[in-house]
Design a protein around this motif. Structure first.
Motif, PDB file in Angstrom:
ATOM      1  N   LYS A  23       0.824  -1.203   0.000  1.00  0.00           N
ATOM      2  CA  LYS A  23       0.000   0.000   0.000  1.00  0.00           C
ATOM      3  C   LYS A  23       0.861   1.257   0.000  1.00  0.00           C
ATOM      4  O   LYS A  23       0.553   2.235  -0.678  1.00  0.00           O
ATOM      5  N   ALA A  24       1.947   1.242   0.770  1.00  0.00           N
ATOM      6  CA  ALA A  24       2.827   2.408   0.843  1.00  0.00           C
ATOM      7  C   ALA A  24       3.507   2.661  -0.497  1.00  0.00           C
ATOM      8  O   ALA A  24       3.620   3.808  -0.947  1.00  0.00           O
ATOM      9  N   ILE A  25       3.938   1.600  -1.172  1.00  0.00           N
ATOM     10  CA  ILE A  25       4.590   1.739  -2.473  1.00  0.00           C
ATOM     11  C   ILE A  25       3.582   2.231  -3.519  1.00  0.00           C
ATOM     12  O   ILE A  25       3.906   3.018  -4.393  1.00  0.00           O
ATOM     13  N   ALA A  26       2.342   1.768  -3.407  1.00  0.00           N
ATOM     14  CA  ALA A  26       1.313   2.156  -4.381  1.00  0.00           C
ATOM     15  C   ALA A  26       0.989   3.648  -4.335  1.00  0.00           C
ATOM     16  O   ALA A  26       0.486   4.198  -5.313  1.00  0.00           O
ATOM     17  N   THR A  27       1.287   4.312  -3.238  1.00  0.00           N
ATOM     18  CA  THR A  27       1.023   5.747  -3.150  1.00  0.00           C
ATOM     19  C   THR A  27       1.929   6.548  -4.072  1.00  0.00           C
ATOM     20  O   THR A  27       1.596   7.661  -4.454  1.00  0.00           O
ATOM     21  N   GLY A  28       3.091   5.979  -4.413  1.00  0.00           N
ATOM     22  CA  GLY A  28       4.018   6.666  -5.307  1.00  0.00           C
ATOM     23  C   GLY A  28       5.007   7.564  -4.595  1.00  0.00           C
ATOM     24  O   GLY A  28       5.883   8.135  -5.231  1.00  0.00           O
ATOM     25  N   THR A  29       4.878   7.707  -3.291  1.00  0.00           N
ATOM     26  CA  THR A  29       5.825   8.533  -2.553  1.00  0.00           C
ATOM     27  C   THR A  29       7.085   7.729  -2.258  1.00  0.00           C
ATOM     28  O   THR A  29       7.037   6.496  -2.166  1.00  0.00           O
ATOM     29  N   PRO A  30       8.235   8.382  -2.107  1.00  0.00           N
ATOM     30  CA  PRO A  30       9.467   7.652  -1.774  1.00  0.00           C
ATOM     31  C   PRO A  30       9.320   6.919  -0.439  1.00  0.00           C
ATOM     32  O   PRO A  30       8.707   7.427   0.499  1.00  0.00           O
ATOM     33  N   GLN A  31       9.884   5.718  -0.387  1.00  0.00           N
ATOM     34  CA  GLN A  31       9.815   4.874   0.802  1.00  0.00           C
ATOM     35  C   GLN A  31      11.206   4.396   1.190  1.00  0.00           C
ATOM     36  O   GLN A  31      12.150   4.505   0.413  1.00  0.00           O
ATOM     37  N   ARG A  34      13.780  -0.835   3.238  1.00  0.00           N
ATOM     38  CA  ARG A  34      13.107  -1.983   3.848  1.00  0.00           C
ATOM     39  C   ARG A  34      11.695  -2.146   3.290  1.00  0.00           C
ATOM     40  O   ARG A  34      11.264  -3.252   2.960  1.00  0.00           O
ATOM     41  N   THR A  35      10.961  -1.059   3.176  1.00  0.00           N
ATOM     42  CA  THR A  35       9.599  -1.116   2.650  1.00  0.00           C
ATOM     43  C   THR A  35       9.599  -1.607   1.210  1.00  0.00           C
ATOM     44  O   THR A  35       8.785  -2.451   0.831  1.00  0.00           O
ATOM     45  N   HIS A  36      10.519  -1.116   0.410  1.00  0.00           N
ATOM     46  CA  HIS A  36      10.627  -1.564  -0.980  1.00  0.00           C
ATOM     47  C   HIS A  36      10.954  -3.055  -1.047  1.00  0.00           C
ATOM     48  O   HIS A  36      10.381  -3.791  -1.857  1.00  0.00           O
ATOM     49  N   LEU A  37      11.893  -3.511  -0.206  1.00  0.00           N
ATOM     50  CA  LEU A  37      12.271  -4.927  -0.221  1.00  0.00           C
ATOM     51  C   LEU A  37      11.100  -5.816   0.165  1.00  0.00           C
ATOM     52  O   LEU A  37      10.865  -6.860  -0.459  1.00  0.00           O
ATOM     53  N   ILE A  38      10.346  -5.413   1.172  1.00  0.00           N
ATOM     54  CA  ILE A  38       9.190  -6.208   1.592  1.00  0.00           C
ATOM     55  C   ILE A  38       8.147  -6.246   0.483  1.00  0.00           C
ATOM     56  O   ILE A  38       7.548  -7.284   0.208  1.00  0.00           O
ATOM     57  N   ALA A  39       7.945  -5.114  -0.178  1.00  0.00           N
ATOM     58  CA  ALA A  39       6.946  -5.060  -1.253  1.00  0.00           C
ATOM     59  C   ALA A  39       7.335  -5.927  -2.449  1.00  0.00           C
ATOM     60  O   ALA A  39       6.461  -6.390  -3.184  1.00  0.00           O
ATOM     61  N   THR A  40       8.621  -6.174  -2.664  1.00  0.00           N
ATOM     62  CA  THR A  40       9.042  -7.023  -3.778  1.00  0.00           C
ATOM     63  C   THR A  40       8.950  -8.504  -3.453  1.00  0.00           C
ATOM     64  O   THR A  40       9.193  -9.335  -4.318  1.00  0.00           O
ATOM     65  N   GLY A  41       8.611  -8.835  -2.212  1.00  0.00           N
ATOM     66  CA  GLY A  41       8.406 -10.240  -1.879  1.00  0.00           C
ATOM     67  C   GLY A  41       9.437 -10.827  -0.950  1.00  0.00           C
ATOM     68  O   GLY A  41       9.395 -12.016  -0.645  1.00  0.00           O
ATOM     69  N   ILE A  42      10.379 -10.046  -0.481  1.00  0.00           N
ATOM     70  CA  ILE A  42      11.371 -10.541   0.481  1.00  0.00           C
ATOM     71  C   ILE A  42      10.742 -10.474   1.865  1.00  0.00           C
ATOM     72  O   ILE A  42      10.083  -9.496   2.210  1.00  0.00           O
ATOM     73  N   ASP A  43      10.941 -11.528   2.668  1.00  0.00           N
ATOM     74  CA  ASP A  43      10.291 -11.568   3.974  1.00  0.00           C
ATOM     75  C   ASP A  43      10.795 -10.432   4.873  1.00  0.00           C
ATOM     76  O   ASP A  43      11.922  -9.967   4.717  1.00  0.00           O
ATOM     77  N   PRO A  44       9.969  -9.969   5.814  1.00  0.00           N
ATOM     78  CA  PRO A  44      10.322  -8.815   6.637  1.00  0.00           C
ATOM     79  C   PRO A  44      11.603  -8.971   7.450  1.00  0.00           C
ATOM     80  O   PRO A  44      12.355  -8.014   7.604  1.00  0.00           O
ATOM     81  N   THR A  45      11.891 -10.172   7.943  1.00  0.00           N
ATOM     82  CA  THR A  45      13.108 -10.381   8.729  1.00  0.00           C
ATOM     83  C   THR A  45      14.346 -10.183   7.864  1.00  0.00           C
ATOM     84  O   THR A  45      15.293  -9.506   8.262  1.00  0.00           O
ATOM     85  N   LEU A  82      14.983   7.881   1.962  1.00  0.00           N
ATOM     86  CA  LEU A  82      13.806   7.463   1.200  1.00  0.00           C
ATOM     87  C   LEU A  82      14.166   7.381  -0.282  1.00  0.00           C
ATOM     88  O   LEU A  82      14.895   8.236  -0.794  1.00  0.00           O
ATOM     89  N   TYR A  83      13.672   6.349  -0.953  1.00  0.00           N
ATOM     90  CA  TYR A  83      13.998   6.102  -2.355  1.00  0.00           C
ATOM     91  C   TYR A  83      12.734   6.005  -3.186  1.00  0.00           C
ATOM     92  O   TYR A  83      11.747   5.417  -2.750  1.00  0.00           O
ATOM     93  N   ASP A  84      12.787   6.552  -4.397  1.00  0.00           N
ATOM     94  CA  ASP A  84      11.672   6.355  -5.313  1.00  0.00           C
ATOM     95  C   ASP A  84      11.844   5.007  -6.001  1.00  0.00           C
ATOM     96  O   ASP A  84      12.854   4.330  -5.833  1.00  0.00           O
TER      97      ASP A  84
END
Length: 115
Positions: A23-31, A34-45, A82-84
């Motif tokens: 959801k955070a990545i879908a907003t289009g704002t830089p994140q 860690r948030t980007h990695l989780i959104a690509t399918g890598i587990d949170p740990t 934060l990264y786009d």
């Protein structure tokens, strides 16, 4: 609490974290990385472990400020990078951890992102 309950709770936590990241990545704002990695399918740990090394050496799109909890009731404000999406994608293509198992997960994340 038995082992089955622990597994179920951990899976629920991971799924909730991944949903928030998407959801955070879908907003289009830089994140954060860690948030980007989780959104690509890598587990949170794994994302939490490799995010500092992942973000080392690249310039962030922007910086932000967040609060971290210290002992007791104390908190501290810290600066976060934060990264786009394009900056993150460029770094993900080149970054591979030394651990071969984790490197394979990063490779899969790169293919998922490209698709």
């Amino acid at each position: 609490m038995n082992r089955k309950q622990q597994i179920l709770r951990q899976r629920t936590r991971d799924q909730r974290t991944q949903r928030r990241a998407l959801k955070a990545i879908a907003t289009g704002t830089p994140q954060t990385a860690r948030t980007h990695l989780i959104a690509t399918g890598i587990d949170p740990t794994t994302a939490k472990r490799y995010a500092p090394a992942f973000s080392r050496g690249i310039t962030p799109t922007t910086t932000g400020e967040t609060r971290i909890k210290l002992r007791g009731r104390r908190t501290k404000r810290v600066t976060v990078k934060l990264y786009d999406k394009t900056t993150f994608t460029d770094r993900l293509i080149t970054y591979r951890p030394a651990d071969p198992n984790v490197a394979a997960r990063f490779q899969q994340a790169t293919h998922r992102l490209a698709a």
